[in-house]
Design an enzyme around this catalytic site. Structure first.
Site, short mmCIF file in Angstrom:
data_model
loop_
_atom_site.label_atom_id
_atom_site.label_comp_id
_atom_site.label_asym_id
_atom_site.label_seq_id
_atom_site.Cartn_x
_atom_site.Cartn_y
_atom_site.Cartn_z
CG ASP A 45 -2.13 0.83 1.13
OD1 ASP A 45 -2.05 1.90 0.53
OD2 ASP A 45 -3.19 0.42 1.66
CB THR A 86 -6.73 1.90 -0.19
OG1 THR A 86 -5.63 2.67 0.27
CG2 THR A 86 -6.56 0.46 0.26
CG ASN A 107 -10.25 4.32 0.21
OD1 ASN A 107 -9.99 3.37 -0.54
ND2 ASN A 107 -9.31 5.13 0.67
CE LYS A 171 -4.98 1.04 4.84
NZ LYS A 171 -4.80 1.91 3.65
NE ARG A 173 -9.44 1.27 2.07
CZ ARG A 173 -9.43 1.91 3.24
NH1 ARG A 173 -10.38 1.62 4.13
NH2 ARG A 173 -8.53 2.82 3.54
CG ASP A 317 -1.93 3.97 3.00
OD1 ASP A 317 -1.73 4.68 2.00
OD2 ASP A 317 -2.91 4.14 3.76
CG HIS A 502 -3.06 8.13 -1.68
ND1 HIS A 502 -4.24 7.47 -1.92
CD2 HIS A 502 -2.69 7.80 -0.42
CE1 HIS A 502 -4.56 6.76 -0.85
NE2 HIS A 502 -3.64 6.94 0.08
#
Length: 561
Positions: A45, A86, A107, A171, A173, A317, A502
């Protein structure tokens, strides 16, 4: 003689059926090359491409360098849509398509039917499994909002569900979207909102955690990472990054400066408890521990039917957001990740067999340098206050039309208009869009504004950024207006006042690594432009399976032996 020959054929036929039913058969491609026993997809990430080159001399021989030495390096690999975030990134890598078709446009995004923002893996019809409370929101997650199949789904279908798929990440997701709709399991860490620190899943996949996950949760492995984070090597040797003491980085609560060392046990109570592990390189180490455990316990790569293990390292990340690409913290995080990759590859060599598995490594997006750092070096950059803009634009429309709240939401550099109010007042939607776009262009840091059609179809001219916006636009889910900032600009929040963010279509967000190595992959490199949507069809081609159903990418045949 004829009878004996016929009997032998019958025996071979019966044996083939028996082996197929038991799963003891070799899956072969058209040219009789057996498939890898296991495909390992790795997403790091927020990994910029230049982290491969900038830290190259500091990496060991068994991690990133092994992939480059033994495998194929696509050095000009880019995302081909906006926004680079992401959720969309993970979905695009595994589906071979863009948000326009797989539907993961951010997201989070604004849902017109619910009149609220929704998370890309939010699913309140499922329950959390493994959390103390089954109604914990971070456990009520599934891939149902992703509209396309992943190559992992296609592998499951091709093998009559015999090939396993497991997704793991800090995470939710990042574990869920790569694994797809048919996964045997997706696991993520319960670390948000004073979570338990356990690895959890949802009832979308199962009704109870497997014993191996319960045992891992009870082992104290997570808690063992409440320890000091200091530089892996002498900090004076970290010459590929800036000064440790500066004003560009987030300061953890309980510290006076953003400098080494960080005592995570001492800082945890003021910084979200288990969350601070996720925001350090130890989150990557914990994930590696868990991935190796999954490899063993799920018997991945044990037979000739290809399994898929999707691993997403998310702590890169977290550290990037907090400290930025030029920090000693990010350098140390990648040096430690390199060791974790070596540990993972050694486990794959031992468990699956060297030469019997295939790995790809890429990222879900990059990131720019910290805005205030760029400004200190006289490079144009800035923050844009979207909250203030939202209020100003609503006030502007209210003054013009004498109706309040004509804008419902602003998210992902998009504006959602209140169609019900516009229609009930007999206003012209097209005129309101055009009027608002002219006002938005008056902001210094907004470079371009695009207006969608009456039915929310993106109809801009066929330029570079316009193509990327089009590929990231969903007719049903995206907004009425889209705007693009100048380079090195992102929205201001108290959260990203330091560190980085980002979202854009500029090179710092789009240029990410793409490495392949293992079975079926030759050694080499290319500067030919490749796109993130090429990964899934390449893996599908390697396995001889159908491409994901909404795939738009092309298989990179030049990487194959």
């Amino acid at each position: 003689m004829l009878k004996r020959f016929s009997f032998s054929i019958i025996l071979l036929f019966v044996s083939a059926i028996t082996n197929a039913q038991s799963g003891n058969y070799k899956v072969e491609t058209a040219d009789n090359q057996t498939n890898p026993k296991l495909v390992v997809g790795i997403i790091v990430d927020q990994m910029r491409f230049d982290y491969l080159t900038r830290f190259y001399n500091r990496y060991g021989e068994g991690g990133f360098k092994r992939m480059m030495r033994e495998g194929f390096n696509c050095r000009n690999n880019h995302f081909n849509y906006i926004p680079t975030k992401t959720g969309p990134g993970h979905a695009s890598v595994y589906t071979g398509t863009t948000p326009k078709y797989h539907g993961i446009i951010g997201n989070d995004w604004f849902d017109r039917s619910l009149i609220k923002n929704v998370n890309c893996v939010e699913d309140y019809e499922v329950l959390a499994i493994g959390a103390l409370n089954k109604e914990v929101n971070d456990g009520k997650r599934s891939p149902k909002r992703m509209l396309a199949t992943t190559f992992a789904d296609e592998n499951r279908l091709f093998t009559q569900m015999r090939g396993k798929t497991i997704g793991v990440s800090i995470k939710h997701r990042s574990a869920i979207l790569p694994a797809g709709h048919t996964a045997n399991g997706a696991y993520w860490l319960d670390y948000e909102h004073d979570g338990t620190g356990n690895w959890i899943t949802s009832s979308f996949y199962m009704d109870d955690l497997p014993k191996w996950v319960k045992d891992f949760n009870a082992s104290g492995r997570t808690e063992s990472y409440f320890k000091e984070w200091n530089t892996l090597y002498d900090i004076d040797t970290y010459e590929e990054s800036g000064s440790d003491l500066n004003t560009f980085e987030r300061i953890f609560k309980g510290k006076n400066t953003a400098t080494f060392p960080y005592d995570l046990r001492e800082l945890k109570n003021k910084n979200g408890n288990y969350k601070i592990i996720a925001e350090s390189p130890f989150g990557n180490s914990l994930l590696t521990d868990f991935a190796i455990e999954a490899l063993e316990a799920e018997n991945l790569g044990e037979d000739a039917i290809t399994d898929i293990l999707a691993i997403s390292f998310s702590s890169t990340d977290k550290v990037g957001h907090d400290f930025g690409p030029n920090s000693k913290e990010i350098e140390d995080t990648y040096l430690r990740l390199d060791l974790d990759l070596e540990r993972l590859f050694n486990a794959l060599d031992e468990k699956v067999g060297k030469g019997d598995y295939t790995v790809f490594l890429t990222s879900d997006h990059g990131a720019p340098n910290v805005i205030n750092y760029l400004k200190s070096e006289k490079i144009p950059a800035g923050f844009f206050d979207e909250s203030k803009m939202f209020e100003e634009m609503n006030s502007f429309l209210e003054k013009k039309y004498q109706v309040s709240d004509l804008i419902l939401s602003r998210i992902n550099s998009q504006i959602y208009l209140n169609h019900d109010k516009i229609e009930s007042n007999n206003f012209d939607l097209k005129i309101i869009k055009e009027t608002l776009s002219k006002e938005l262009l008056k902001y210094q840091l907004i470079d371009k504004v695009y207006v969608t059609s009456q039915i929310n179809q993106f109809e801009a001219s066929n330029g570079y950024l316009e193509n990327m916006l089009n590929k990231g636009h969903s007719q049903k889910r995206s907004g009425d207006l889209l705007f693009v900032y100048n380079p090195a600009v992102f929205k201001y929040t108290a959260w990203n006042a330091t560190g980085t963010d980002h979202h854009s279509g500029f090179n710092y967000d789009t240029h990410v690594p793409l490495l392949f190595f293992g079975k079926g992959i030759k050694h080499g490199e290319t500067y030919k432009k490749t796109e993130i949507t090429d990964v899934a069809p390449t893996m599908s081609a390697l396995l001889g399976i159908s491409f994901p159903n909404a795939n738009i990418g092309e298989p990179l045949d030049f990487i194959f032996e």
